[in-house]
Design a protein around this motif. Sequence first.
Motif, short mmCIF file in Angstrom:
data_model
loop_
_atom_site.label_atom_id
_atom_site.label_comp_id
_atom_site.label_asym_id
_atom_site.label_seq_id
_atom_site.Cartn_x
_atom_site.Cartn_y
_atom_site.Cartn_z
N SER A 48 0.84 -1.19 0.00
CA SER A 48 0.00 0.00 0.00
C SER A 48 0.88 1.25 0.00
N THR A 49 0.27 2.40 0.10
CA THR A 49 0.99 3.65 0.04
C THR A 49 2.03 3.75 1.15
N ASP A 50 3.10 4.46 0.89
CA ASP A 50 4.20 4.56 1.83
C ASP A 50 4.23 5.94 2.47
N ALA A 51 3.09 6.42 2.91
CA ALA A 51 3.02 7.73 3.54
C ALA A 51 3.64 7.73 4.93
N SER A 52 3.78 6.56 5.54
CA SER A 52 4.34 6.50 6.88
C SER A 52 5.80 6.94 6.89
N THR A 53 6.53 6.70 5.81
CA THR A 53 7.92 7.15 5.74
C THR A 53 8.01 8.67 5.77
N VAL A 54 7.14 9.32 5.05
CA VAL A 54 7.13 10.78 5.02
C VAL A 54 6.77 11.34 6.40
N TYR A 55 5.78 10.73 7.03
CA TYR A 55 5.40 11.17 8.38
C TYR A 55 6.54 10.96 9.38
N GLY A 56 7.19 9.82 9.31
CA GLY A 56 8.29 9.54 10.22
C GLY A 56 9.47 10.47 10.01
N LEU A 57 9.82 10.74 8.76
CA LEU A 57 10.91 11.67 8.48
C LEU A 57 10.56 13.10 8.88
N SER A 58 9.30 13.46 8.76
CA SER A 58 8.87 14.79 9.21
C SER A 58 8.99 14.92 10.72
#
Length: 100
Positions: A48-58
């Motif tokens: 599925s989408t990998d939005a968790s990486t962006v949230y974690g890096l933010s």
Amino acid sequence: MAISVPILAIIFALHLIAFVFAVGAERRRSFAKVVPDQYDERTYCLYSTDASTVYGLSAFGLLLLSQVLVNGVTRCLCFGKGLVSATSSTTCAIFFFVFS
């Protein structure tokens, strides 16, 4: 080492937003689904989408920004005389800053 109230408010806000991003990263974790290939008899994983990486890096970036802000305001470690007068407590503080 007195820090003004606006600086504390900014740091608190950065930590709060980082916490919200960390919770968002945990909620948006990617998951895999096994899908058959349409051209042969093999299967593959579809993530599925990998939005968790962006949230974690933010969240990481906001925490790093707050650390830099605290060190800049207090003129400690890299922003002041911290590395010039290298005592054992300064070395210990630098170690734990990098480790954290």
